[in-house]
Design a protein around this motif. Structure first.
Motif, PDB file in Angstrom:
ATOM      1  N   SER A 178      15.079  33.276  38.028  1.00 22.67           N
ATOM      2  CA  SER A 178      15.711  31.856  36.905  1.00 22.67           C
ATOM      3  C   SER A 178      16.426  31.081  37.988  1.00 22.67           C
ATOM      4  N   GLY A 179      16.610  29.748  37.398  1.00 18.50           N
ATOM      5  CA  GLY A 179      17.191  29.086  38.012  1.00 18.50           C
ATOM      6  C   GLY A 179      17.604  27.222  37.548  1.00 18.50           C
ATOM      7  N   THR A 180      17.929  26.705  37.715  1.00 17.01           N
ATOM      8  CA  THR A 180      17.315  25.362  37.816  1.00 17.01           C
ATOM      9  C   THR A 180      16.724  24.796  37.352  1.00 17.01           C
ATOM     10  N   ALA A 181      16.075  23.533  37.509  1.00 16.70           N
ATOM     11  CA  ALA A 181      14.288  22.726  37.321  1.00 16.70           C
ATOM     12  C   ALA A 181      14.887  20.958  37.005  1.00 16.70           C
ATOM     13  N   THR A 182      14.873  20.436  38.079  1.00 14.82           N
ATOM     14  CA  THR A 182      15.151  18.255  38.376  1.00 14.82           C
ATOM     15  C   THR A 182      13.315  18.295  38.392  1.00 14.82           C
ATOM     16  N   ILE A 183      12.999  16.923  38.314  1.00  8.56           N
ATOM     17  CA  ILE A 183      12.626  16.195  38.876  1.00  8.56           C
ATOM     18  C   ILE A 183      12.519  15.396  40.195  1.00  8.56           C
ATOM     19  N   VAL A 184      11.468  15.858  41.126  1.00  9.35           N
ATOM     20  CA  VAL A 184      11.572  14.935  41.577  1.00  9.35           C
ATOM     21  C   VAL A 184      10.831  13.782  42.342  1.00  9.35           C
ATOM     22  N   ASP A 185      11.109  12.454  42.756  1.00  2.00           N
ATOM     23  CA  ASP A 185      10.127  11.386  43.185  1.00  2.00           C
ATOM     24  C   ASP A 185      10.243  11.600  44.485  1.00  2.00           C
ATOM     25  N   ASP A 186       9.329  11.955  45.067  1.00  2.75           N
ATOM     26  CA  ASP A 186       9.092  12.182  46.566  1.00  2.75           C
ATOM     27  C   ASP A 186       7.533  11.747  46.998  1.00  2.75           C
ATOM     28  N   ASN A 187       6.917  10.640  47.101  1.00  2.80           N
ATOM     29  CA  ASN A 187       5.919  10.061  47.246  1.00  2.80           C
ATOM     30  C   ASN A 187       5.049  10.527  48.803  1.00  2.80           C
ATOM     31  N   ALA A 188       5.431  11.154  49.281  1.00  3.66           N
ATOM     32  CA  ALA A 188       5.636  11.225  51.251  1.00  3.66           C
ATOM     33  C   ALA A 188       5.708  12.718  50.853  1.00  3.66           C
ATOM     34  N   LYS A 189       7.023  13.379  49.919  1.00  7.02           N
ATOM     35  CA  LYS A 189       6.686  15.120  49.935  1.00  7.02           C
ATOM     36  C   LYS A 189       5.159  15.760  48.645  1.00  7.02           C
ATOM     37  N   LEU A 190       4.882  15.044  47.430  1.00  4.54           N
ATOM     38  CA  LEU A 190       3.957  14.593  47.215  1.00  4.54           C
ATOM     39  C   LEU A 190       2.609  15.081  47.995  1.00  4.54           C
ATOM     40  N   ALA A 191       2.324  13.883  49.163  1.00  2.00           N
ATOM     41  CA  ALA A 191       1.401  13.301  49.497  1.00  2.00           C
ATOM     42  C   ALA A 191       1.366  15.145  50.258  1.00  2.00           C
ATOM     43  N   GLU A 192       2.284  15.085  50.748  1.00  2.00           N
ATOM     44  CA  GLU A 192       1.709  16.843  51.282  1.00  2.00           C
ATOM     45  C   GLU A 192       1.309  17.558  50.964  1.00  2.00           C
ATOM     46  N   LEU A 193       2.082  17.762  49.433  1.00  3.53           N
ATOM     47  CA  LEU A 193       1.895  19.091  48.708  1.00  3.53           C
ATOM     48  C   LEU A 193       0.012  18.741  47.728  1.00  3.53           C
ATOM     49  N   TRP A 194      -0.316  17.592  48.482  1.00  2.00           N
ATOM     50  CA  TRP A 194      -1.205  17.082  47.436  1.00  2.00           C
ATOM     51  C   TRP A 194      -2.391  17.675  48.008  1.00  2.00           C
ATOM     52  N   ASN A 195      -3.721  18.658  46.887  1.00  3.41           N
ATOM     53  CA  ASN A 195      -4.736  19.360  47.745  1.00  3.41           C
ATOM     54  C   ASN A 195      -6.024  19.392  46.192  1.00  3.41           C
TER      55      ASN A 195
END
Length: 162
Positions: free
Chosen positions: A84-101
């Motif tokens: 249980s918690g909170t969600a936010t939208i994050v715009d972080d292209n570097a992190k997105l590239a790191e997570l992309w698979n």
């Protein structure tokens, strides 16, 4: 090691191999809705990251309520976790590239460079887990034993403040 660290580690151990979670949030009408989401980071420290499309209903609803109250549910053959918690939208292209698979690429268009692809960050306040350790055969044997003896099945159930 503190009880908090032990609880966080237990939650991390339970969710690390569960690929798909159910993210529940309130939509624009206040109705609770759930979506299957692929967890992108397995190093659980209280935060869970998902990749989504900015123009999806879930991302728009979360952005409109930011931070939005959410629940993330994980389920395996022998354990269940509710965050249980909170969600936010994050715009972080570097992190997105790191997570992309390749899994992410199969569901979302344009790769991490696409401005429509974003991260949904869930910051968990608390977690509750239920764990019934052992192989499926052991679980069935314990179930039969409980039915025969009338004794309640015992498992591991805790609430963890994160």
């Amino acid at each position: 090691m503190s009880e908090h660290d032990d609880g966080t580690r237990k939650v991390a151990d339970l969710i690390k191999d569960i690929r798909i979670a159910m993210l529940t949030h309130a939509d624009s009408n206040g109705v609770l809705v759930s979506h299957p989401m692929a967890t992108q980071e397995v190093e659980f420290d209280g935060d869970v990251l998902f990749v989504a499309e900015r123009d999806s209903h879930k991302a728009r609803d979360i952005a409109a309520q930011s931070p939005a109250r959410v629940n993330v549910a994980y389920s395996s053959q022998s354990s269940w976790v509710s965050l249980s918690g909170t969600a936010t939208i994050v715009d972080d292209n570097a992190k997105l590239a790191e997570l992309w698979n390749t899994f992410t690429g199969a569901w979302l268009e344009g790769g991490p460079e696409n401005p429509n692809n974003i991260i949904i960050k869930v910051s968990a306040d608390s977690a509750e887990y239920w764990d019934s350790p052992g192989a499926k055969v052991t679980q069935i044997a314990n179930f039969v034993k409980a039915k025969v003896t009338g004794e309640r099945l015992e498992g591991d159930n805790e609430v963890v403040d994160l």
